[in-house]
Design an enzyme around this catalytic site. Structure first.
Site, mmCIF file in Angstrom:
data_model
loop_
_atom_site.group_PDB
_atom_site.id
_atom_site.type_symbol
_atom_site.label_atom_id
_atom_site.label_comp_id
_atom_site.label_asym_id
_atom_site.label_seq_id
_atom_site.Cartn_x
_atom_site.Cartn_y
_atom_site.Cartn_z
ATOM 1 N N CYS A 1 37.356 26.830 27.011
ATOM 2 C CA CYS A 1 38.549 26.053 27.368
ATOM 3 C C CYS A 1 38.288 24.544 27.355
ATOM 4 O O CYS A 1 39.220 23.757 27.502
ATOM 5 C CB CYS A 1 39.057 26.475 28.739
ATOM 6 S SG CYS A 1 39.583 28.180 28.785
ATOM 7 N N HIS B 1 42.419 20.991 33.148
ATOM 8 C CA HIS B 1 42.604 22.263 32.452
ATOM 9 C C HIS B 1 43.481 23.166 33.310
ATOM 10 O O HIS B 1 43.283 23.276 34.526
ATOM 11 C CB HIS B 1 41.230 22.901 32.216
ATOM 12 C CG HIS B 1 41.304 24.277 31.656
ATOM 13 N ND1 HIS B 1 42.149 24.607 30.622
ATOM 14 C CD2 HIS B 1 40.648 25.434 31.988
ATOM 15 C CE1 HIS B 1 42.010 25.885 30.343
ATOM 16 N NE2 HIS B 1 41.113 26.403 31.165
ATOM 17 N N ASN C 1 47.057 29.909 31.108
ATOM 18 C CA ASN C 1 45.861 29.250 30.586
ATOM 19 C C ASN C 1 45.855 29.373 29.065
ATOM 20 O O ASN C 1 45.668 30.468 28.527
ATOM 21 C CB ASN C 1 44.631 29.925 31.199
ATOM 22 C CG ASN C 1 43.319 29.308 30.747
ATOM 23 O OD1 ASN C 1 43.279 28.527 29.808
ATOM 24 N ND2 ASN C 1 42.238 29.678 31.412
HETATM 25 N N1 ACO Z 1 47.465 42.214 40.085
HETATM 26 C C1 ACO Z 1 47.237 42.789 41.278
HETATM 27 N N2 ACO Z 1 46.035 42.911 41.825
HETATM 28 C C2 ACO Z 1 44.982 42.415 41.111
HETATM 29 C C3 ACO Z 1 45.152 41.807 39.855
HETATM 30 C C4 ACO Z 1 46.462 41.723 39.342
HETATM 31 N N3 ACO Z 1 46.733 41.167 38.163
HETATM 32 N N4 ACO Z 1 43.941 41.410 39.412
HETATM 33 C C5 ACO Z 1 43.046 41.756 40.342
HETATM 34 N N5 ACO Z 1 43.677 42.373 41.367
HETATM 35 C C6 ACO Z 1 43.085 42.922 42.600
HETATM 36 C C7 ACO Z 1 41.601 43.190 42.454
HETATM 37 O O1 ACO Z 1 41.375 44.447 41.880
HETATM 38 C C8 ACO Z 1 41.146 43.101 43.898
HETATM 39 O O2 ACO Z 1 41.416 44.312 44.525
HETATM 40 P P1 ACO Z 1 40.362 44.961 45.559
HETATM 41 O O3 ACO Z 1 40.254 43.943 46.674
HETATM 42 O O4 ACO Z 1 41.014 46.237 45.955
HETATM 43 O O5 ACO Z 1 39.096 45.121 44.777
HETATM 44 C C9 ACO Z 1 42.065 42.042 44.499
HETATM 45 O O6 ACO Z 1 43.204 41.951 43.627
HETATM 46 C C10 ACO Z 1 41.423 40.672 44.634
HETATM 47 O O7 ACO Z 1 40.812 40.340 43.386
HETATM 48 P P2 ACO Z 1 39.958 39.046 43.209
HETATM 49 O O8 ACO Z 1 39.232 39.112 41.884
HETATM 50 O O9 ACO Z 1 39.171 38.795 44.469
HETATM 51 O O10 ACO Z 1 41.117 37.956 43.097
HETATM 52 P P3 ACO Z 1 40.928 36.404 43.087
HETATM 53 O O11 ACO Z 1 41.631 35.819 44.230
HETATM 54 O O12 ACO Z 1 39.507 36.005 42.817
HETATM 55 O O13 ACO Z 1 41.756 36.015 41.780
HETATM 56 C C11 ACO Z 1 41.495 35.394 39.480
HETATM 57 C C12 ACO Z 1 41.387 36.500 40.498
HETATM 58 C C13 ACO Z 1 42.947 34.925 39.447
HETATM 59 C C14 ACO Z 1 41.121 35.962 38.115
HETATM 60 C C15 ACO Z 1 40.573 34.233 39.867
HETATM 61 O O14 ACO Z 1 39.279 34.707 40.128
HETATM 62 C C16 ACO Z 1 40.493 33.137 38.818
HETATM 63 O O15 ACO Z 1 41.449 32.445 38.563
HETATM 64 N N6 ACO Z 1 39.300 32.913 38.209
HETATM 65 C C17 ACO Z 1 39.089 31.875 37.228
HETATM 66 C C18 ACO Z 1 39.624 32.324 35.923
HETATM 67 C C19 ACO Z 1 39.611 31.235 34.880
HETATM 68 O O16 ACO Z 1 40.007 30.152 35.143
HETATM 69 N N7 ACO Z 1 39.172 31.602 33.681
HETATM 70 C C20 ACO Z 1 39.256 30.761 32.574
HETATM 71 C C21 ACO Z 1 38.201 29.720 32.500
HETATM 72 S S1 ACO Z 1 38.255 28.909 31.083
HETATM 73 C C22 ACO Z 1 37.928 29.653 29.578
HETATM 74 O O17 ACO Z 1 37.075 29.187 28.881
HETATM 75 C C23 ACO Z 1 38.663 30.834 29.081
#
Ligand code: ACO
Length: 326
Positions: free
Chosen positions: A113, A252, A282
């Site tokens: 990204c 970003h 994103n």
């Molecule tokens: N809908 C509902 N529930 C979900 C979903 C969804 N879409 N996705 C995950 N969950 C659940 C999980 O299974 C978990 O359940 P559990 O507690 O029973 O195990 C719960 O929700 C919490 O999941 P977490 O992974 O702890 O959620 P978090 O608050 O960390 O959010 C997220 C996840 C949004 C992916 C976050 O970690 C994030 O934004 N990370 C950075 C991602 C990013 O920016 N990536 C791109 C970088 S740049 C590039 O080069 C591509």
């Protein structure tokens, strides 16, 4: 040494909208969960026949028009993308042909990204080195093509789009600073396992979905916050300004909680941080230039303003740049 400034900017997003409500029908998720955890309400998705170069072309034509330039005026094209049309030839070469930019060299930069910030840094250096005058810098993605729409932890985040900028020599400072960084140890947290030389595409990789993007969201989140904060502060220091001098921060667009953490660290008021995350999600390399184009078109960014770009992505990679908008 000459200075480098922006001369034109343009962006393009597909018409088709994939909303959180649409995703509710496809996977076990909810609009409420996605909005509260990410800030994303909808994203744009290309039709099957559209490739990354097609969006890059649309954005580039607009940037060239904005710069009052013809494709032949461009000396070189640098495209940041993680979703190239092909592994080779480069998407930059495909774009060069589409544009008829017959005097331009062309190559891609693969920096997750951070692709646009990396491409901008490289292009600025090429101009300051004296070999080039007018360069087209593009961030373009069709991330939907590498998305597993059965994986609720990734498919809710990403969308498609492209942004392009024409940069050129200047008598007065435009790009005041830029800095890049990487930590390859983080590679395993955000990657696409198959399709390269490590794991060529086979019946097996297709069966187990190894040609889709994979991500450990929590690990990426932690590193993104740290790297965005530190690289933004580094670029500010290099430009010899303070956070108070910033008129607009364009981070970003990955997750509003990441953006908020950076905003708080820099002690910026909300109105000084640009976000269109709710509408596009994103878009990887395209996120900063699409946001820049919207900031200019909506007069959030005006001539003379100081704007700061910062990005983080797969690799891990990161980078930031401070620009006096001309
Ligand atoms: N809908 C509902 N529930 C979900 C979903 C969804 N879409 N996705 C995950 N969950 C659940 C999980 O299974 C978990 O359940 P559990 O507690 O029973 O195990 C719960 O929700 C919490 O999941 P977490 O992974 O702890 O959620 P978090 O608050 O960390 O959010 C997220 C996840 C949004 C992916 C976050 O970690 C994030 O934004 N990370 C950075 C991602 C990013 O920016 N990536 C791109 C970088 S740049 C590039 O080069 C591509």
């Amino acid at each position: 040494m000459s200075f480098v400034k922006f001369l034109g900017i343009g962006s393009a997003v597909p018409e088709k909208i994939l909303s959180n409500l649409d995703l509710e029908k496809m996977i076990d998720t909810s609009d409420e969960w996605i909005l509260s955890r990410t800030g994303i309400a909808e994203r744009r998705i290309v039709e099957p026949e559209v490739a990354t170069s097609d969006l890059a072309y649309e954005a580039s034509i607009k940037a060239l028009e904005d710069a009052s330039m013809d494709p032949e005026d461009i000396d070189g094209i640098v495209v940041g993308t993680i979703t190239p049309d092909y592994i080779f030839p480069s998407t930059a070469c495909v774009l060069q042909s589409l544009l008829g930019a017959n005097n331009a060299f062309a190559f891609d930069v693969l920096a997750g990204c951070s692709g646009f910030i990396y491409a901008l840094h490289v292009a600025k250096g090429l101009i300051q080195g004296g070999g080039s005058k007018n360069l087209l810098v593009v961030g373009a993605e069709t991330v939907s093509k590498i998305m597993n729409y059965e994986d609720r932890t990734t498919c809710i985040l990403f969308g498609d789009g492209a942004g392009a900028a024409v940069i050129t020599t200047s008598d007065t400072p435009g790009i005041l600073s830029s800095c890049l960084g990487a930590n390859g140890d983080g590679g395993e947290f955000l990657y696409m396992p198959a399709g390269g030389s490590r794991m060529p595409t086979s019946e097996e990789t297709l069966k187990n979905g190894s040609h889709f993007l994979r991500m450990e969201g929590k690990e990426v989140f932690k590193e993104a916050v740290k790297a965005l904060q530190s690289s933004t502060l580094e670029a500010i220091k290099l430009a010899d300004i303070t956070p108070d001098d910033i008129d607009l921060l364009i981070p970003h667009q990955a997750n509003y909680r990441i953006i908020e953490a950076v905003r708080k660290r820099l002690k910026l008021p909300e109105e000084k941080v640009f976000s269109n995350l709710d509408r596009y999600g994103n878009t990887s390399s395209a996120s900063v230039p699409i946001a820049l184009d919207e900031a200019v078109k909506s007069s959030r960014l005006k001539r003379g303003d100081i704007v700061v770009f910062s990005a983080f992505g797969a690799g891990f990679t990161w980078g930031a740049s401070v620009v006096r908008w001309q």
